[in-house]
Design a protein around this motif. Structure first.
Motif, mmCIF file in Angstrom:
data_model
loop_
_atom_site.group_PDB
_atom_site.id
_atom_site.type_symbol
_atom_site.label_atom_id
_atom_site.label_comp_id
_atom_site.label_asym_id
_atom_site.label_seq_id
_atom_site.Cartn_x
_atom_site.Cartn_y
_atom_site.Cartn_z
ATOM 1 N N HIS A 175 -19.984 50.455 -7.323
ATOM 2 C CA HIS A 175 -19.946 50.859 -8.731
ATOM 3 C C HIS A 175 -18.592 51.461 -9.081
ATOM 4 O O HIS A 175 -17.986 51.120 -10.101
ATOM 5 C CB HIS A 175 -21.048 51.890 -9.012
ATOM 6 C CG HIS A 175 -22.428 51.350 -8.833
ATOM 7 N ND1 HIS A 175 -23.426 52.056 -8.219
ATOM 8 C CD2 HIS A 175 -22.978 50.151 -9.166
ATOM 9 C CE1 HIS A 175 -24.531 51.336 -8.194
ATOM 10 N NE2 HIS A 175 -24.287 50.169 -8.757
ATOM 11 N N ARG A 195 -23.928 48.676 -15.646
ATOM 12 C CA ARG A 195 -25.283 48.089 -15.695
ATOM 13 C C ARG A 195 -25.443 47.189 -16.905
ATOM 14 O O ARG A 195 -26.009 46.085 -16.808
ATOM 15 C CB ARG A 195 -26.333 49.203 -15.703
ATOM 16 C CG ARG A 195 -26.560 49.852 -14.349
ATOM 17 C CD ARG A 195 -27.829 50.679 -14.344
ATOM 18 N NE ARG A 195 -27.716 51.843 -15.212
ATOM 19 C CZ ARG A 195 -27.273 53.036 -14.814
ATOM 20 N NH1 ARG A 195 -26.871 53.207 -13.570
ATOM 21 N NH2 ARG A 195 -27.224 54.042 -15.655
ATOM 22 N N VAL A 198 -23.297 43.950 -16.384
ATOM 23 C CA VAL A 198 -23.930 43.048 -15.413
ATOM 24 C C VAL A 198 -25.130 42.357 -16.056
ATOM 25 O O VAL A 198 -25.343 41.150 -15.870
ATOM 26 C CB VAL A 198 -24.351 43.808 -14.144
ATOM 27 C CG1 VAL A 198 -25.248 42.941 -13.267
ATOM 28 C CG2 VAL A 198 -23.127 44.247 -13.356
ATOM 29 N N ARG A 202 -25.475 38.342 -16.376
ATOM 30 C CA ARG A 202 -26.622 37.621 -15.814
ATOM 31 C C ARG A 202 -27.334 36.808 -16.890
ATOM 32 O O ARG A 202 -27.735 35.660 -16.656
ATOM 33 C CB ARG A 202 -27.600 38.609 -15.185
ATOM 34 C CG ARG A 202 -27.199 39.111 -13.800
ATOM 35 C CD ARG A 202 -28.147 40.175 -13.332
ATOM 36 N NE ARG A 202 -27.995 40.491 -11.911
ATOM 37 C CZ ARG A 202 -28.393 41.621 -11.370
ATOM 38 N NH1 ARG A 202 -28.965 42.564 -12.115
ATOM 39 N NH2 ARG A 202 -28.230 41.842 -10.083
ATOM 40 N N SER A 211 -29.415 34.958 -10.517
ATOM 41 C CA SER A 211 -29.736 35.586 -9.232
ATOM 42 C C SER A 211 -28.575 35.517 -8.245
ATOM 43 O O SER A 211 -28.682 36.036 -7.134
ATOM 44 C CB SER A 211 -30.976 34.939 -8.616
ATOM 45 O OG SER A 211 -30.745 33.574 -8.323
ATOM 46 N N ILE A 213 -25.944 37.156 -8.636
ATOM 47 C CA ILE A 213 -25.441 38.527 -8.602
ATOM 48 C C ILE A 213 -26.550 39.422 -8.056
ATOM 49 O O ILE A 213 -27.573 39.640 -8.705
ATOM 50 C CB ILE A 213 -25.009 39.005 -9.998
ATOM 51 C CG1 ILE A 213 -23.936 38.071 -10.564
ATOM 52 C CG2 ILE A 213 -24.486 40.445 -9.935
ATOM 53 C CD1 ILE A 213 -23.521 38.395 -11.988
ATOM 54 N N ASN A 215 -28.069 42.967 -6.690
ATOM 55 C CA ASN A 215 -27.939 44.414 -6.820
ATOM 56 C C ASN A 215 -28.148 45.075 -5.465
ATOM 57 O O ASN A 215 -29.211 44.948 -4.867
ATOM 58 C CB ASN A 215 -28.974 44.938 -7.823
ATOM 59 C CG ASN A 215 -28.924 46.449 -7.975
ATOM 60 O OD1 ASN A 215 -27.875 47.053 -7.788
ATOM 61 N ND2 ASN A 215 -30.054 47.054 -8.310
ATOM 62 N N GLU A 216 -27.115 45.745 -4.947
ATOM 63 C CA GLU A 216 -27.244 46.550 -3.735
ATOM 64 C C GLU A 216 -27.593 47.959 -4.204
ATOM 65 O O GLU A 216 -26.712 48.714 -4.625
ATOM 66 C CB GLU A 216 -25.937 46.541 -2.928
ATOM 67 C CG GLU A 216 -25.527 45.171 -2.420
ATOM 68 C CD GLU A 216 -26.309 44.756 -1.187
ATOM 69 O OE1 GLU A 216 -27.122 45.561 -0.690
ATOM 70 O OE2 GLU A 216 -26.105 43.626 -0.703
ATOM 71 N N ALA A 217 -28.865 48.312 -4.164
ATOM 72 C CA ALA A 217 -29.383 49.508 -4.826
ATOM 73 C C ALA A 217 -28.561 50.746 -4.514
ATOM 74 O O ALA A 217 -28.358 51.101 -3.357
ATOM 75 C CB ALA A 217 -30.841 49.731 -4.427
ATOM 76 N N GLY A 220 -23.760 49.023 -5.349
ATOM 77 C CA GLY A 220 -22.938 48.154 -6.169
ATOM 78 C C GLY A 220 -23.552 46.771 -6.300
ATOM 79 O O GLY A 220 -24.776 46.630 -6.272
ATOM 80 N N TYR A 221 -22.707 45.759 -6.407
ATOM 81 C CA TYR A 221 -23.167 44.392 -6.627
ATOM 82 C C TYR A 221 -22.435 43.434 -5.690
ATOM 83 O O TYR A 221 -21.308 43.684 -5.280
ATOM 84 C CB TYR A 221 -22.931 43.963 -8.087
ATOM 85 C CG TYR A 221 -23.704 44.808 -9.069
ATOM 86 C CD1 TYR A 221 -25.028 44.494 -9.402
ATOM 87 C CD2 TYR A 221 -23.123 45.925 -9.645
ATOM 88 C CE1 TYR A 221 -25.741 45.275 -10.304
ATOM 89 C CE2 TYR A 221 -23.824 46.718 -10.540
ATOM 90 C CZ TYR A 221 -25.134 46.387 -10.855
ATOM 91 O OH TYR A 221 -25.844 47.185 -11.748
ATOM 92 N N ARG A 222 -23.125 42.336 -5.373
ATOM 93 C CA ARG A 222 -22.580 41.321 -4.474
ATOM 94 C C ARG A 222 -22.832 39.946 -5.100
ATOM 95 O O ARG A 222 -23.945 39.645 -5.540
ATOM 96 C CB ARG A 222 -23.264 41.402 -3.109
ATOM 97 C CG ARG A 222 -22.710 40.466 -2.051
ATOM 98 C CD ARG A 222 -23.666 40.336 -0.876
ATOM 99 N NE ARG A 222 -24.032 41.584 -0.260
ATOM 100 C CZ ARG A 222 -23.401 42.152 0.754
ATOM 101 N NH1 ARG A 222 -22.342 41.555 1.259
ATOM 102 N NH2 ARG A 222 -23.815 43.277 1.266
#
Length: 226
Positions: A175, A195, A198, A202, A211, A213, A215-217, A220-222
């Protein structure tokens, strides 16, 4: 072809005994270190192509290794740790680690993460041609994103976010990193901005492409690579 060298930093002998033959079989040369001090010395003198780093070392926190190495090298660093607190993952990534894998782990996953990190470490050349992520194609020359050959109309900020994720495809973008890159240091804590952005991206990618993208709770994001 010269084999790439991986430095494994872990004070657990069983981890070293497990990783050395597995990495050797995958085509890598392996150096090992059991302390932060030894890791810093080998990183400086042996020029590894990648470092696999445990955070819990007997003579200090592994994050000090990241800080020291980042002062002189951009070598990819994959954190391998039993620490599952989000704050630890975020701190390691923000200090300059490229990815993290939690213990216990599968060797297949670790090797996949290593391959991704090494690809991203290759010297930069001309802008790549169109890059496909599932049904989505990024064309940097034209600054366009298409899905199934149909143009997706992105705002400049949405496009910049997709490029940031594509630049780090397969790796976590924290983030804090995303906020600073997209809005500047003054907004590094404004997680709601990210948020919303993103969510917009999406929605425009749509369907199964949304999907891509992940969400790594709390971290961040992958952008997945396949």
């Amino acid at each position: 072809m010269m084999r790439q060298r991986i430095l494994v930093v872990d004070d657990e002998p069983q981890i070293q005994r497990f990783l050395r033959p597995a990495l050797d079989a995958a085509g890598f040369d392996v150096e090992t270190a059991a302390t932060a001090a030894e890791a810093k010395r080998l990183a400086a003198t042996r020029a590894p192509d990648l470092i696999v780093l445990d955070l819990g070392l007997p003579d200090g926190d592994g994050k000090t290794v990241i800080e020291t190495v980042r002062a002189f090298s951009s070598v990819p660093i994959i954190v391998l740790s039993a620490r599952d607190q989000e704050i630890e993952k975020i701190a390691a990534l923000d200090l300059g680690a490229d990815d993290y894998v939690e213990k216990p782990f599968g060797i297949g996953e670790l090797l996949a993460r290593i391959r991704v990190a090494l690809r991203h470490a290759e010297p930069a050349g001309p802008l790549p041609g169109p890059e496909a992520f599932g049904p989505v194609v990024l064309d940097r020359d034209r600054r366009t994103v298409t899905r199934d050959d149909r143009l997706i109309h992105l705002t400049p900020k949405e496009y910049d976010l997709f490029v940031l994720l594509a630049d780090n495809a397969g790796r976590v973008v924290t983030h804090g990193t995303a906020l600073q890159r997209l809005w500047g240091p003054a907004h590094k804590d404004d997680a709601q901005y990210l948020r919303v952005l993103v969510g917009q991206l999406r929605a425009k990618l749509g369907g199964e492409a949304a999907s891509l993208i992940i969400n790594e709770a709390g971290v961040g994001y992958r952008l997945v690579t396949s």
